[in-house]
Design a protein around this motif. Structure first.
Motif, PDB file in Angstrom:
ATOM      1  N   ARG A 178       0.807  -1.222   0.000  1.00  0.00           N
ATOM      2  CA  ARG A 178       0.000   0.000   0.000  1.00  0.00           C
ATOM      3  C   ARG A 178       0.842   1.274   0.000  1.00  0.00           C
ATOM      4  NH1 ARG A 178      -2.304  -1.073   4.226  1.00  0.00           N
ATOM      5  NH2 ARG A 178      -1.401   0.416   5.712  1.00  0.00           N
ATOM      6  N   VAL A 179       1.882   1.318   0.850  1.00  0.00           N
ATOM      7  CA  VAL A 179       2.642   2.570   0.994  1.00  0.00           C
ATOM      8  C   VAL A 179       4.123   2.440   0.657  1.00  0.00           C
ATOM      9  CG1 VAL A 179       1.041   3.460   2.711  1.00  0.00           C
ATOM     10  CG2 VAL A 179       3.056   2.191   3.466  1.00  0.00           C
ATOM     11  N   GLY A 180       4.596   1.233   0.371  1.00  0.00           N
ATOM     12  CA  GLY A 180       5.973   1.061  -0.071  1.00  0.00           C
ATOM     13  C   GLY A 180       6.987   0.760   1.007  1.00  0.00           C
ATOM     14  N   SER A 181       6.559   0.720   2.262  1.00  0.00           N
ATOM     15  CA  SER A 181       7.451   0.354   3.360  1.00  0.00           C
ATOM     16  C   SER A 181       6.598   0.090   4.591  1.00  0.00           C
ATOM     17  CB  SER A 181       8.472   1.463   3.660  1.00  0.00           C
ATOM     18  OG  SER A 181       7.821   2.622   4.118  1.00  0.00           O
ATOM     19  N   SER A 182       7.212  -0.480   5.622  1.00  0.00           N
ATOM     20  CA  SER A 182       6.484  -0.737   6.856  1.00  0.00           C
ATOM     21  C   SER A 182       6.687   0.400   7.845  1.00  0.00           C
ATOM     22  CB  SER A 182       6.961  -2.050   7.486  1.00  0.00           C
ATOM     23  OG  SER A 182       8.288  -1.906   7.966  1.00  0.00           O
ATOM     24  N   THR A 183       5.841   0.440   8.854  1.00  0.00           N
ATOM     25  CA  THR A 183       5.982   1.444   9.905  1.00  0.00           C
ATOM     26  C   THR A 183       7.345   1.345  10.581  1.00  0.00           C
ATOM     27  OG1 THR A 183       3.598   1.398  10.295  1.00  0.00           O
ATOM     28  CG2 THR A 183       4.971   2.316  12.044  1.00  0.00           C
ATOM     29  N   SER A 184       7.848   0.111  10.712  1.00  0.00           N
ATOM     30  CA  SER A 184       9.145  -0.101  11.359  1.00  0.00           C
ATOM     31  C   SER A 184      10.306   0.503  10.571  1.00  0.00           C
ATOM     32  CB  SER A 184       9.393  -1.597  11.568  1.00  0.00           C
ATOM     33  OG  SER A 184       8.436  -2.150  12.438  1.00  0.00           O
ATOM     34  N   SER A 185      10.077   0.786   9.295  1.00  0.00           N
ATOM     35  CA  SER A 185      11.133   1.367   8.477  1.00  0.00           C
ATOM     36  C   SER A 185      11.310   2.858   8.733  1.00  0.00           C
ATOM     37  CB  SER A 185      10.845   1.132   6.989  1.00  0.00           C
ATOM     38  OG  SER A 185      10.983  -0.232   6.667  1.00  0.00           O
ATOM     39  N   LYS A 186      10.369   3.460   9.417  1.00  0.00           N
ATOM     40  CA  LYS A 186      10.501   4.874   9.786  1.00  0.00           C
ATOM     41  C   LYS A 186      11.358   4.917  11.052  1.00  0.00           C
ATOM     42  CE  LYS A 186       7.720   9.022  10.666  1.00  0.00           C
ATOM     43  NZ  LYS A 186       8.349   9.809   9.571  1.00  0.00           N
ATOM     44  N   ARG A 187      12.644   4.990  10.868  1.00  0.00           N
ATOM     45  CA  ARG A 187      13.573   4.856  11.989  1.00  0.00           C
ATOM     46  C   ARG A 187      14.771   5.776  11.822  1.00  0.00           C
ATOM     47  NH1 ARG A 187      15.758  -1.231  10.832  1.00  0.00           N
ATOM     48  NH2 ARG A 187      13.946  -1.623  12.183  1.00  0.00           N
ATOM     49  N   ALA A 188      15.438   6.023  12.942  1.00  0.00           N
ATOM     50  CA  ALA A 188      16.606   6.900  12.931  1.00  0.00           C
ATOM     51  C   ALA A 188      17.755   6.280  12.145  1.00  0.00           C
ATOM     52  CB  ALA A 188      17.043   7.187  14.368  1.00  0.00           C
ATOM     53  N   TRP A 189      18.504   7.146  11.468  1.00  0.00           N
ATOM     54  CA  TRP A 189      19.687   6.726  10.707  1.00  0.00           C
ATOM     55  C   TRP A 189      20.763   7.781  10.907  1.00  0.00           C
ATOM     56  CZ3 TRP A 189      22.115   8.904   6.257  1.00  0.00           C
ATOM     57  CH2 TRP A 189      23.047   8.066   5.620  1.00  0.00           C
ATOM     58  N   ILE A 190      21.992   7.330  11.188  1.00  0.00           N
ATOM     59  CA  ILE A 190      23.081   8.290  11.362  1.00  0.00           C
ATOM     60  C   ILE A 190      24.209   8.110  10.349  1.00  0.00           C
ATOM     61  CG2 ILE A 190      22.569   8.708  13.787  1.00  0.00           C
ATOM     62  CD1 ILE A 190      24.786   6.790  14.564  1.00  0.00           C
ATOM     63  N   GLY A 191      24.205   6.973   9.616  1.00  0.00           N
ATOM     64  CA  GLY A 191      25.163   6.812   8.525  1.00  0.00           C
ATOM     65  C   GLY A 191      26.520   6.281   8.910  1.00  0.00           C
ATOM     66  N   ILE A 192      26.532   5.209   9.717  1.00  0.00           N
ATOM     67  CA  ILE A 192      27.805   4.591  10.089  1.00  0.00           C
ATOM     68  C   ILE A 192      27.782   3.105   9.751  1.00  0.00           C
ATOM     69  CG2 ILE A 192      28.399   6.230  11.909  1.00  0.00           C
ATOM     70  CD1 ILE A 192      27.289   4.267  13.961  1.00  0.00           C
ATOM     71  N   ASN A 193      28.956   2.565   9.450  1.00  0.00           N
ATOM     72  CA  ASN A 193      29.168   1.124   9.325  1.00  0.00           C
ATOM     73  C   ASN A 193      30.053   0.709  10.486  1.00  0.00           C
ATOM     74  OD1 ASN A 193      29.448   0.913   5.682  1.00  0.00           O
ATOM     75  ND2 ASN A 193      27.711   1.323   6.980  1.00  0.00           N
ATOM     76  N   CYS A 194      29.619  -0.336  11.224  1.00  0.00           N
ATOM     77  CA  CYS A 194      30.350  -0.745  12.418  1.00  0.00           C
ATOM     78  C   CYS A 194      30.628  -2.242  12.414  1.00  0.00           C
ATOM     79  CB  CYS A 194      29.557  -0.398  13.683  1.00  0.00           C
ATOM     80  SG  CYS A 194      29.312   1.362  13.957  1.00  0.00           S
TER      81      CYS A 194
ATOM     82  N   ILE B 288      33.532   1.890  14.690  1.00  0.00           N
ATOM     83  CA  ILE B 288      33.135   2.411  13.383  1.00  0.00           C
ATOM     84  C   ILE B 288      34.227   2.088  12.368  1.00  0.00           C
ATOM     85  CG2 ILE B 288      32.606   4.495  12.064  1.00  0.00           C
ATOM     86  CD1 ILE B 288      31.593   5.760  14.658  1.00  0.00           C
ATOM     87  N   VAL B 289      33.827   1.548  11.215  1.00  0.00           N
ATOM     88  CA  VAL B 289      34.799   1.254  10.161  1.00  0.00           C
ATOM     89  C   VAL B 289      34.609   2.155   8.944  1.00  0.00           C
ATOM     90  CG1 VAL B 289      35.158  -1.136  10.861  1.00  0.00           C
ATOM     91  CG2 VAL B 289      33.333  -0.600   9.250  1.00  0.00           C
ATOM     92  N   ARG B 290      33.429   2.791   8.848  1.00  0.00           N
ATOM     93  CA  ARG B 290      33.179   3.655   7.686  1.00  0.00           C
ATOM     94  C   ARG B 290      32.102   4.672   8.040  1.00  0.00           C
ATOM     95  NH1 ARG B 290      29.589   3.798   3.407  1.00  0.00           N
ATOM     96  NH2 ARG B 290      30.401   4.713   1.473  1.00  0.00           N
ATOM     97  N   ILE B 291      32.276   5.879   7.535  1.00  0.00           N
ATOM     98  CA  ILE B 291      31.285   6.952   7.694  1.00  0.00           C
ATOM     99  C   ILE B 291      30.719   7.282   6.318  1.00  0.00           C
ATOM    100  CG2 ILE B 291      30.881   9.329   8.425  1.00  0.00           C
ATOM    101  CD1 ILE B 291      31.631   7.605  10.746  1.00  0.00           C
ATOM    102  N   ASN B 292      29.392   7.291   6.191  1.00  0.00           N
ATOM    103  CA  ASN B 292      28.767   7.669   4.928  1.00  0.00           C
ATOM    104  C   ASN B 292      28.942   9.164   4.682  1.00  0.00           C
ATOM    105  OD1 ASN B 292      26.944   5.257   3.801  1.00  0.00           O
ATOM    106  ND2 ASN B 292      26.918   5.212   6.035  1.00  0.00           N
ATOM    107  N   ASP B 293      29.317   9.508   3.469  1.00  0.00           N
ATOM    108  CA  ASP B 293      29.518  10.913   3.120  1.00  0.00           C
ATOM    109  C   ASP B 293      28.229  11.708   3.335  1.00  0.00           C
ATOM    110  OD1 ASP B 293      32.109  10.368   2.414  1.00  0.00           O
ATOM    111  OD2 ASP B 293      31.675  10.176   0.258  1.00  0.00           O
ATOM    112  N   ASP B 294      28.375  12.907   3.889  1.00  0.00           N
ATOM    113  CA  ASP B 294      27.256  13.835   4.094  1.00  0.00           C
ATOM    114  C   ASP B 294      26.151  13.255   4.966  1.00  0.00           C
ATOM    115  OD1 ASP B 294      28.488  15.758   2.427  1.00  0.00           O
ATOM    116  OD2 ASP B 294      27.680  14.766   0.647  1.00  0.00           O
TER     117      ASP B 294
END
Length: 348
Positions: free
Chosen positions: A245-261, A270-276
């Protein structure tokens, strides 16, 4: 850019039939030979039907897609037909930020598809064929009902589509380095490199998982056994209507900071930081050890990710206590809603 037409070679069914015969021999000796033969024939038909429901998936990401840095702009993998209406279930990273998607069938037909949704929480991607597939949908099984060491079939689509037997060696929670965590992930061996979006089927020909990764520790613990991780199909039912119906679940509305650990010996680094990304803006660096998040101790990836997602609104201030070069620091990161960071093709 026009994508090339692919052809899927005929699968090597003799290998799977030998595997099925092995399973028949493992059944109780009291089973009549005729009944065993009938069961093997039925299983063979079910598995052939399951393999026929696996198609190739090709996509091109939009210009400027954030995911192109790690996944590339042109992607290829597999998907599984799960409805008479031409719905195809795949792994989400194949179609993430896609502007063009097409499905390639066993008889070398190339069919355009519409992106329906990507679920951050599970990793599933959903497509809709824009022309008749003329392919029977596969039945969905129950991944939670699988037994340890159970024999399974892996099937991929596309130019090098193939089938092979596999064993379930572990079923456990999985935490990915890229801000990802799911319960009940399925781990199989031997490994397949064409795992992206591949279908995992039980002996009844029911879909029980969608291929995501190749791993070195399929068995878990200290044992090093190469294999694959599959997203369990049991995660689809609770979100399917919402995904459609909407393309994602409610659980997908979540915080993101852009790190790989990575997690090692009770420490998360942390092993990688996403640009910007929020982490980039906040000044986090590769090598930083995350000690606490919002006051809660961190010893494992699961603790880090689940605390990040459950700590409040997707867009908020997140407080990280870190160690950098042996010195303690506190870094304030302003997280964003992950879904808002993803680019979409015009009209989606």
């Amino acid at each position: 850019m026009k994508l090339p037409r692919l052809h899927v070679p005929v699968a090597a069914w003799s290998i799977l039939l030998a595997w099925l015969a092995m399973w028949v021999l493992m059944w109780p000796p009291a089973a009549a030979a005729a009944d065993a033969q009938d069961d093997m024939s039925a299983a063979s038909r079910a598995l052939q039907k399951a393999q026929a429901a696996v198609v190739g998936v090709q996509s091109i990401a939009v210009d400027g897609a954030r995911s192109a840095a790690t996944l590339g702009r042109v992607r290829e993998g597999s998907g599984v037909v799960i409805s008479r209406e031409g719905l195809v279930l795949t792994i989400g990273y194949l179609v993430l930020e896609a502007e063009q998607v097409q499905i390639v069938t066993d008889d070398a037909r190339t069919i355009p598809a519409r992106f329906i949704g990507y679920d951050v929480a599970t990793g599933f991607g959903l497509l809709q064929a824009l022309a008749p597939l003329r392919i029977d949908a596969v039945p969905l099984g129950r991944s939670g009902a699988l037994n340890p060491r159970e024999g399974l079939m892996i099937a991929s689509g596309g130019e090098d589509g193939a089938v092979s037997a596999a064993w379930l060696v572990s079923r456990r929670a999985f935490s990915g380095y890229w801000e990802y965590h799911i319960p009940g992930a399925l781990f199989t061996t031997p490994p397949r490199r064409d795992h992206s979006g591949a279908g995992l089927f039980n002996i009844a020909g029911e879909l029980v998982g969608i291929g995501s990764l190749i791993v070195a520790d399929a068995a878990g613990g200290d044992e090093r056994l190469p294999g694959n991780m599959f997203v369990p199909i049991d995660l689809l039912s609770p979100i399917f209507d919402e995904l459609l119906r909407v393309g994602s679940s409610t659980s997908s509305k979540r915080a993101w900071i852009g790190i790989n650990c990575v997690e090692h010996d009770g420490a998360v680094r942390i092993v990688r930081i996403n640009d910007d990304s929020p982490a980039d803006v906040a000044g986090l660096q590769a090598g930083d050890k995350i000690v606490r998040i919002d006051g809660a101790d961190v010893h494992a990836l699961e603790e880090l990710w689940t605390r990040l997602w459950s700590g409040g609104e997707p867009e908020r201030e997140v407080v990280l206590d870190i160690q950098r070069n042996g010195e303690a620091q506190t870094v304030r990161v302003f997280s964003v809603d992950r879904m808002k960071t993803l680019k979409r093709a015009r009209g989606i």
